[in-house]
Design a protein around this motif. Structure first.
Motif, PDB file in Angstrom:
ATOM      1  N   ASP A  60       0.812  -1.224   0.000  1.00 28.73           N
ATOM      2  CA  ASP A  60       0.000   0.000   0.000  1.00 28.73           C
ATOM      3  C   ASP A  60       0.843   1.271   0.000  1.00 28.73           C
ATOM      4  O   ASP A  60       0.375   2.330   0.433  1.00 28.73           O
ATOM      5  CB  ASP A  60      -0.969   0.022   1.198  1.00 28.73           C
ATOM      6  N   ASN A  86      -8.024  -1.476  -7.429  1.00 30.76           N
ATOM      7  CA  ASN A  86      -8.282  -2.582  -6.504  1.00 30.76           C
ATOM      8  C   ASN A  86      -8.483  -3.866  -7.313  1.00 30.76           C
ATOM      9  O   ASN A  86      -7.534  -4.559  -7.616  1.00 30.76           O
ATOM     10  CB  ASN A  86      -9.483  -2.265  -5.617  1.00 30.76           C
ATOM     11  N   ASP A 195     -11.413   2.332   2.762  1.00 29.90           N
ATOM     12  CA  ASP A 195     -10.361   1.352   2.988  1.00 29.90           C
ATOM     13  C   ASP A 195     -11.071   0.104   3.504  1.00 29.90           C
ATOM     14  O   ASP A 195     -11.561   0.074   4.625  1.00 29.90           O
ATOM     15  CB  ASP A 195      -9.358   1.882   4.028  1.00 29.90           C
ATOM     16  N   GLY A 225     -11.162   6.176   7.467  1.00 33.84           N
ATOM     17  CA  GLY A 225     -11.152   4.796   6.979  1.00 33.84           C
ATOM     18  C   GLY A 225     -12.245   4.559   5.964  1.00 33.84           C
ATOM     19  O   GLY A 225     -12.080   3.776   5.035  1.00 33.84           O
ATOM     20  N   GLU A 228     -11.552   9.358   2.557  1.00 30.93           N
ATOM     21  CA  GLU A 228     -10.162   9.815   2.514  1.00 30.93           C
ATOM     22  C   GLU A 228     -10.143  11.336   2.395  1.00 30.93           C
ATOM     23  O   GLU A 228     -10.588  11.896   1.392  1.00 30.93           O
ATOM     24  CB  GLU A 228      -9.436   9.196   1.322  1.00 30.93           C
TER      25      GLU A 228
END
Length: 434
Positions: A60, A86, A195, A225, A228
């Motif tokens: 990451d 992703n 996330d 989380g 962002e």
């Protein structure tokens, strides 16, 4: 209702909106030409660039490595490059393909440097789960007629003289984008893509669903989380205030939200069955920007799975007929989607939303314009796709998918025309429009 009566009501509704809500006089900035096939030749000095970038991605790290890019033969030195994505990265890498998506930053090592199209940051997407190669460029082209949305084109990409194939080239949603559309860039700014490892409800927080904009409590730790932050730390208070207002049935949402642009976003997502969005199961893939007038604007992002490429509004995947007959009022009664349910609970806003859906249908689908656009782009890239040395999908799938359903392994990908032709008829005849 006769068509003339419909449009009279439509314009009456629009003109009754507060000026601050819809009268922004938005003009499309211009940089990327959607009807030009760009050529990007990327040269890494590091022979082990793939392994190095994969190592960064696996941990990451957002680190970039330098490369020289010849952008339509214009040389740009010291461009920062990293892998992005992703599923478009992890699933493709797991499948053994080297055609991975990239993030390009011309200003990473030389501040102020831009690409010839006038932007310092661009994304190269690999068309994951889109054998047509057209979902991104068609979707962004349509969206930009009604709301702020990134520019999008296509490019032939070579890396160290190896031809990787056709990629989608997309403008980043960054401060340059904000300044182009709003002539400002200092407001609260959030990326709404959680996330996935940190979306477990924290102790003391109200349970919520990903980036749904549900009120989770007064503590910013409840939101970190899930969202962002792209601006200053104090802007968490603005986001929390927005979620509190969305929760309050008596609140005046026009004081914190650009109602009209939000309704355009929902109308677009529903018409083109873009479920990898706020509307679908994962409730993500958008940005929020707060203008100087205090109103938040949702900004659309990541459209490679539009036109039914993502099939889930719940844990069960929709079949083809359910995609075609997707409810125009989807999520309107779901308290876990307050950005939809709070607005569509108001009959006035609901009529505007339906009028926007009708406009999109009229402009692109009832007249078949989307078909002529697809044919134009298909012809533009056909020979470049056929010559790919690192293909993600076969040339046969590319030839078929803009019109017909195809299968990738056990994954069914609905054709854009085979979805939108019957869906246009379904929506046109839906009782809610009459």
């Amino acid at each position: 209702m006769k068509q003339g009566q419909f449009w009279c009501i439509y314009w009456f509704i629009l003109l009754s909106l507060p000026v601050a809500s819809w009268g922004q006089g938005l003009e499309q900035p211009s940089g990327l030409d959607p009807f030009h096939l760009y050529e990007l030749r990327i040269q890494f000095e590091d022979k082990h660039w793939e392994n190095r970038l994969k190592a960064y991605k696996s941990t990451d790290r957002k680190d970039k490595i330098p490369a020289t890019i010849f952008f339509d033969n214009v040389r740009v030195d010291s461009v920062g490059i990293r892998f992005k994505g992703n599923s478009s990265f992890n699933s493709v890498k797991k499948g053994g393909s080297r055609k991975l998506p990239f993030s390009l930053d011309a200003g990473e090592f030389v501040k102020g440097r831009e690409f010839p199209v006038g932007y310092d940051q661009l994304k190269l997407s690999n068309g994951f789960r889109d054998p047509s190669y057209l979902r991104d460029v068609l979707s962004y082209y349509i969206a930009r007629q009604y709301m702020p949305a990134p520019e999008c084109a296509m490019a032939r990409v070579y890396i160290n003289n190896e031809y990787f194939g056709v990629y989608t080239l997309t403008q980043d949603v960054d401060k340059t984008f904000l300044n182009d559309w709003f002539e400002e860039k200092q407001g609260a700014f959030f990326k709404c893509d959680p996330d996935w490892d940190e979306t477990v409800d924290q102790p003391g927080c109200i349970p919520g669903d990903k980036c749904s904009l549900e009120y989770l409590g007064p503590d910013l730790a409840c939101y970190d989380g899930r969202y962002e932050l792209k601006s200053k730390k104090e802007d968490w208070d603005e986001l929390i205030h927005l979620t509190r207002q969305l929760k309050d049935p008596e609140a005046d949402l026009s004081s914190v939200l650009d109602i009209d642009l939000t309704l355009w976003l929902h109308a677009f997502n529903n018409v083109v069955v873009n479920l990898d969005s706020y509307t679908g199961l994962l409730c993500h893939n958008f940005y929020l920007y707060q203008r100087e007038d205090g109103q938040f604007v949702p900004l659309i992002w990541d459209l490679n799975l539009s036109f039914g490429g993502f099939r889930q509004t719940s844990n069960a995947a929709l079949d083809d007929d359910q995609l075609i007959r997707l409810d125009p009022m989807l999520q309107s009664d779901n308290p876990k989607r307050p950005l939809i349910s709070r607005l569509l609970d108001d009959p006035h806003y609901q009529r505007i939303y339906l009028a926007h859906m009708h406009t999109i249908l009229e402009d692109f689908f009832l007249n078949g314009k989307y078909l002529s656009l697809m044919d134009q782009w298909h012809d533009l890239i056909r020979s470049a796709v056929k010559a790919e040395q690192v293909p993600l999908y076969s040339f046969q799938l590319f030839e078929q998918n803009r019109k017909k359903n195809v299968e990738i392994g056990k994954q069914a990908i609905i054709g854009i025309q085979s979805l939108m032709e019957p869906r246009t008829t379904y929506l046109q005849q839906h009782p809610i429009f009459s």
